[in-house]
Design an enzyme around this catalytic site. Sequence first.
Site, PDB file in Angstrom:
ATOM      1  N   ASP A 148       0.853  -1.180   0.000  1.00 52.04           N
ATOM      2  CA  ASP A 148       0.000   0.000   0.000  1.00 52.04           C
ATOM      3  C   ASP A 148       0.896   1.238   0.000  1.00 52.04           C
ATOM      4  O   ASP A 148       2.104   1.145   0.251  1.00 52.04           O
ATOM      5  CB  ASP A 148      -0.896  -0.038   1.241  1.00 52.04           C
ATOM      6  CG  ASP A 148      -1.787   1.174   1.348  1.00 52.04           C
ATOM      7  OD1 ASP A 148      -2.308   1.627   0.312  1.00 52.04           O
ATOM      8  OD2 ASP A 148      -1.956   1.691   2.464  1.00 52.04           O
ATOM      9  N   PHE A 176     -18.009  11.949   4.707  1.00 53.45           N
ATOM     10  CA  PHE A 176     -17.253  11.394   3.582  1.00 53.45           C
ATOM     11  C   PHE A 176     -17.415   9.878   3.554  1.00 53.45           C
ATOM     12  O   PHE A 176     -17.374   9.210   4.584  1.00 53.45           O
ATOM     13  CB  PHE A 176     -15.773  11.740   3.724  1.00 53.45           C
ATOM     14  CG  PHE A 176     -14.912  11.159   2.644  1.00 53.45           C
ATOM     15  CD1 PHE A 176     -14.682  11.844   1.468  1.00 53.45           C
ATOM     16  CD2 PHE A 176     -14.330   9.905   2.804  1.00 53.45           C
ATOM     17  CE1 PHE A 176     -13.888  11.309   0.468  1.00 53.45           C
ATOM     18  CE2 PHE A 176     -13.539   9.352   1.806  1.00 53.45           C
ATOM     19  CZ  PHE A 176     -13.316  10.063   0.636  1.00 53.45           C
ATOM     20  N   LYS A 218     -16.831  10.028  -2.165  1.00 57.16           N
ATOM     21  CA  LYS A 218     -15.533  10.702  -2.291  1.00 57.16           C
ATOM     22  C   LYS A 218     -15.655  12.209  -2.070  1.00 57.16           C
ATOM     23  O   LYS A 218     -14.936  13.013  -2.677  1.00 57.16           O
ATOM     24  CB  LYS A 218     -14.905  10.422  -3.662  1.00 57.16           C
ATOM     25  CG  LYS A 218     -14.578   8.954  -3.883  1.00 57.16           C
ATOM     26  CD  LYS A 218     -13.891   8.726  -5.201  1.00 57.16           C
ATOM     27  CE  LYS A 218     -13.562   7.253  -5.379  1.00 57.16           C
ATOM     28  NZ  LYS A 218     -12.915   6.980  -6.686  1.00 57.16           N
ATOM     29  N   LYS A 258     -16.399  19.660   0.014  1.00 55.68           N
ATOM     30  CA  LYS A 258     -15.041  19.419  -0.461  1.00 55.68           C
ATOM     31  C   LYS A 258     -14.918  17.947  -0.838  1.00 55.68           C
ATOM     32  O   LYS A 258     -15.618  17.085  -0.276  1.00 55.68           O
ATOM     33  CB  LYS A 258     -14.014  19.792   0.607  1.00 55.68           C
ATOM     34  CG  LYS A 258     -14.061  18.928   1.857  1.00 55.68           C
ATOM     35  CD  LYS A 258     -13.057  19.393   2.888  1.00 55.68           C
ATOM     36  CE  LYS A 258     -13.119  18.523   4.139  1.00 55.68           C
ATOM     37  NZ  LYS A 258     -12.259  19.005   5.212  1.00 55.68           N
ATOM     38  N   ARG A 317      -1.715  15.477  -1.902  1.00 56.86           N
ATOM     39  CA  ARG A 317      -3.091  14.988  -1.956  1.00 56.86           C
ATOM     40  C   ARG A 317      -4.008  16.207  -2.045  1.00 56.86           C
ATOM     41  O   ARG A 317      -3.968  17.089  -1.182  1.00 56.86           O
ATOM     42  CB  ARG A 317      -3.416  14.168  -0.704  1.00 56.86           C
ATOM     43  CG  ARG A 317      -2.612  12.882  -0.609  1.00 56.86           C
ATOM     44  CD  ARG A 317      -2.608  12.340   0.807  1.00 56.86           C
ATOM     45  NE  ARG A 317      -3.941  12.030   1.291  1.00 56.86           N
ATOM     46  CZ  ARG A 317      -4.495  10.808   1.268  1.00 56.86           C
ATOM     47  NH1 ARG A 317      -3.810   9.804   0.753  1.00 56.86           N
ATOM     48  NH2 ARG A 317      -5.683  10.600   1.760  1.00 56.86           N
ATOM     49  N   THR A 318      -4.835  16.255  -3.076  1.00 58.56           N
ATOM     50  CA  THR A 318      -5.622  17.450  -3.345  1.00 58.56           C
ATOM     51  C   THR A 318      -7.072  17.277  -2.928  1.00 58.56           C
ATOM     52  O   THR A 318      -7.631  16.181  -2.979  1.00 58.56           O
ATOM     53  CB  THR A 318      -5.584  17.802  -4.841  1.00 58.56           C
ATOM     54  OG1 THR A 318      -6.078  16.693  -5.604  1.00 58.56           O
ATOM     55  CG2 THR A 318      -4.166  18.120  -5.278  1.00 58.56           C
ATOM     56  N   LYS A 359      -7.094  -5.009  -5.071  1.00 63.43           N
ATOM     57  CA  LYS A 359      -5.866  -5.429  -4.405  1.00 63.43           C
ATOM     58  C   LYS A 359      -5.841  -6.941  -4.190  1.00 63.43           C
ATOM     59  O   LYS A 359      -4.839  -7.609  -4.479  1.00 63.43           O
ATOM     60  CB  LYS A 359      -5.724  -4.702  -3.073  1.00 63.43           C
ATOM     61  CG  LYS A 359      -5.516  -3.198  -3.204  1.00 63.43           C
ATOM     62  CD  LYS A 359      -5.331  -2.529  -1.852  1.00 63.43           C
ATOM     63  CE  LYS A 359      -5.074  -1.039  -1.994  1.00 63.43           C
ATOM     64  NZ  LYS A 359      -4.830  -0.356  -0.713  1.00 63.43           N
ATOM     65  N   ASP A 388      -6.673  -2.672   3.218  1.00 61.70           N
ATOM     66  CA  ASP A 388      -5.582  -3.576   2.835  1.00 61.70           C
ATOM     67  C   ASP A 388      -5.774  -4.989   3.377  1.00 61.70           C
ATOM     68  O   ASP A 388      -4.981  -5.875   3.049  1.00 61.70           O
ATOM     69  CB  ASP A 388      -4.237  -3.038   3.354  1.00 61.70           C
ATOM     70  CG  ASP A 388      -3.942  -1.643   2.851  1.00 61.70           C
ATOM     71  OD1 ASP A 388      -4.176  -1.397   1.658  1.00 61.70           O
ATOM     72  OD2 ASP A 388      -3.498  -0.796   3.649  1.00 61.70           O
TER      73      ASP A 388
END
Length: 1103
Positions: free
Chosen positions: A438, A586, A591, A610, A639-640, A807, A831
């Site tokens: 990860d 969130f 997202k 946001k 990270r935006t 994954k 994960d």
Amino acid sequence: MANFPTLSLGSAPWSTSHRYTAVGSGSRKESYEDSLLSSLDEVSLLSDTEHDESDISKTDKQRKESFYARLRGLFIKPKPSLPRTITVSDSIGKRPVKNNRISNQKYSIISFLPKVLFQQFKVFLNLYFLVIACSQVVPQLKIGYWYTYWAPLMFVVSVTMCRELYDDVKRYFRDKVINGQKYSVLTSDGFTVVTSENLSVGDIVLVHKDQRIPADMILLRTSANNKGSCFIKTDQLDGETDWKLRTSLPLLQELQSDEELLTCGIKLNIEPLQKDLYSFSGRLSMTPRESDTGIEEPLSLVNTLWANTVLATGSIVGLVIYVGKETRSVLHTSTPRAKTGLVDREINNLTKVLFLSMMILAVIILSLKGFSSYWFVYLLRYVILFSYIIPISLRVNLDMGKLVYSWIIQRDSNIAGNLVRNSTIPEELGRIEYLLSDKTGTLTKNEMVFKKIHLGSISYTSESSDEVRRLLSAYYTSHSPQATNELLVDCVLALALCHNVTPVLEDADKNNELDKDDEEEEVLLYSKCNETKTLSFQASSPDEIALVEWAKKVGMVLTSRDTNSIQIELPDHSIASYDICHLFPFTSERKRMGIIVKNSRTNAVTFYMKGADNVMSTMIEYSDWLTEECGNMAREGLRTLVVGKKHLSVEQFNTFDTRYKQAQLNISDREAATASVIESIENNLELLCVTGVEDSLQTDVRPTLELLRNAGIKVWMLTGDKLETATSIALSSRLIARNQPIFTLPEVSSRGDVHAQLNQLRKKNDSSLIISGHGLELCLQHYETEFIELACQCPTVVCCRCSPTHKSTVVQLLKTYTRKPVCAIGDGGNDVSMIQAANAGIGIAGKEGLQASLAADFSLTQFSHISRLLVWHGRNCYKRSASLSQFVIHRGLIITAMQVVFSAIFYYAALSLYEGILMIGYATVYTMAPVFSLVLDEDVSSDVALTYPELYQELMKGRVLSLKTFFIWVLISVYQGGVIMLLGFWLFDSQLIHVVSITFTALILTELLMVALTIRTWHLVMIISELITIAIYVSSLVLLKDYFDGKFLLSFDFVWKTMLITALSCLPLLVLKIGYRKCAPPSYAKLLKQNSMFRNCCRFSCY
């Protein structure tokens, strides 16, 4: 209203008339137990670490389904799980017994023996020796004494039974402590103390701070000073270390006392039983005695308290809705998939070869003897005589060795804090060829630091925080603020309001949530904090904390927050208060997160939101700089988040509020209904800014990745971040080398696009591959085999925008197509599926909690520790187990060879060479300790292993434990067994009556010498064990007079001839070994010589 099944429960929880009536079934009723079984039939008990049930494919469910469940499904039709209604009243009856009892035991008193024996004799080795031992009951097949066969078998089985019993007794006492915890239950006579195991659905339970939540409950009320909110710790449920905010319903919080809960006609309509930890829907209705009008309020996840969480603040009163096997924690509990190491599989294959060899050998001896009328009896007797070719102690030695390896790993101070949670596969660490990692929290620290904010025409970095603070201060103190400053104020205010962060006061010893346990002041402002208290923030997202921390740094401080309001201290030290109208948290699907707030002074209603740029770009007004700037920040490794706002008129807000509350009253399709309503206002937002936070690399990530690369391990990065961010981290961490070409698979939408891109990749197979989750899905859908083949040829693969399903799928495909050991490492709940699917799963206990660590086979505290875990400990574990297993096999082969020679000399007689206690002693006290000392052997030091990781790469060829090495040991065993027997008969031809004393003594000495010749580095444990073993054997020569003639043993002929036999059985092998090492020395010998020469040169230069 729909006909919900009804459960009428008393506040005095002694009522036994608990019934669930099926929807629309009229008078038909079923017992609580039947409903529970039907619910459990409907809910599959999967892994305790899955976040999203959709992440588990149908084949995964079928694979995890037990044989009993499949058989049961053929005859018993599962009943659907139904919604239920819980009515709170004040009736009194008899309490059900142990309705909420927790039991983690694997066995009961009755089932212990049958289950353990079944598990033991499922193993081929144990079943084989059981058949051999049982054959001694037949007189014609009896060879020697019965305990020769039964004692070793009973010892092996007894060791396992004692271990299982010990573990189960520990589980019983742990359960007893939990089940015996006492809680106060509200009845018409007040609060009554009841143990946890006796709680029932419908009980109203009082829980205090730091107490475990005993069952799944709905939060009804909190203590007065908490004002309807509390925090819970969920690390024991989902592994996340951050506190979760839970709220009560205002209707119930406003009641004067807890006793009123019994008289206000509370009724709950809740969803059917399910296992999802992150969703819940229900409806609470109440009819106060003084009113004829019913009131309804929606119930959601924020109103729930799941069992096995811990109350972190204040005291609460909750209503039990699920108990026992129906609770979320139990539904998420299952036995993890048992992992079998590569060494175990190779040993099993060698065992089959030994079994086949034994059968062939028995047939050959029988053919030489001749087929008489009772040939089959002789065949079975030969099989029994040669049964020692498969040593029963093999499995015990390997299992004990694994425990030693685990103990050594955990005591390594260089990787302090590590844990071995699965002691059955430490050797798997020595053959890893693919490492899937990860990014966030694994390669990076998951400690977010604010770096940049872009407003379109201007941007500010973390270094310009003082300038931002000055501009904000000027705006609030100036009478004619500038337009540029106004935009900046809007941006910072949005960051201070749009989040799910709670301010926390930290003392020297503990954290206290604001407004908690402070009954003298209603609000404790940041500006009034004394010097012993500092303000910090608690949230589930480190990104949000970074943004709120930066807002605090520039002068807008979040000072207080509860379920209904937020207080912000402005740069002019005034307090701005906002009412929280609605909060949209969130989620991984949305997202994005949003909040609707109302300014308490101006009554202006504003919607802030946001989220990720790819989601927000469709909801904001057109911007010509957004895409470019998000790409620039991502290339910097940031990270935006895109931030926007929308002013809502009174009419717009009232319309939305009505629709949203109506949607929340739905039970069956609440999520879809509320999502539809929220989307109605998620449009035409004003773009405020783009923020960038940085997640710095973990300590020593670059040298660790380089070391793993030199060790021949291919590292793949699987992350949920966007492509630009993942690429930036891959380059900065040196996962992708500086001058290495990169092939980025672009967005594809059809089979033809995938085919064309794979053809391009085939021409650039020396390039690192970067692919998105969507592209990965299409590649696997249309060209699975071709894609994996090409990806495996790439030096590095980076998969971005990966879900947990992606994954785990990549891990499964690598295991299937390469048939190579795969290791996965991560730190978050997303994960877990990857970690559990890998041959060896490693979890990092980090910022995202303990979920990955708890589900993993090995737990580390940081990524850099993996180099020592694999290159040093993994290499040692594999080489030690290979040597130990082959030597134990040799121990059985040599005595079988001696038995064959003995039978052949005495006209193929089916008689045992050694009987009784000698055979037991041979495999235990006479050889066990020296042989087992091989688990401490090492060929090089840790410094050399880490300096030359290429040594690890040699293990991938499988030459340490292979058919070649196996047949070499077979030849050694045949040679030594033949030499001992033939020389014994030749040198003592006139004293054949003492053949047992002669050959057995030579055999023991040969085995002890072979240990000394096999071990690479003599250590104190080996030397002491050899000396003690010799002393034990010499003592037994005196004590076992039935087997040894003391006078003969003291004769000079016995001593020198036995020594000669031993020397001739070992010295030729020693000469060959020395000659081979001179002609073709192993790599580690070359390195040791080179290292020694380097040290000598250093010493000479010093002189």
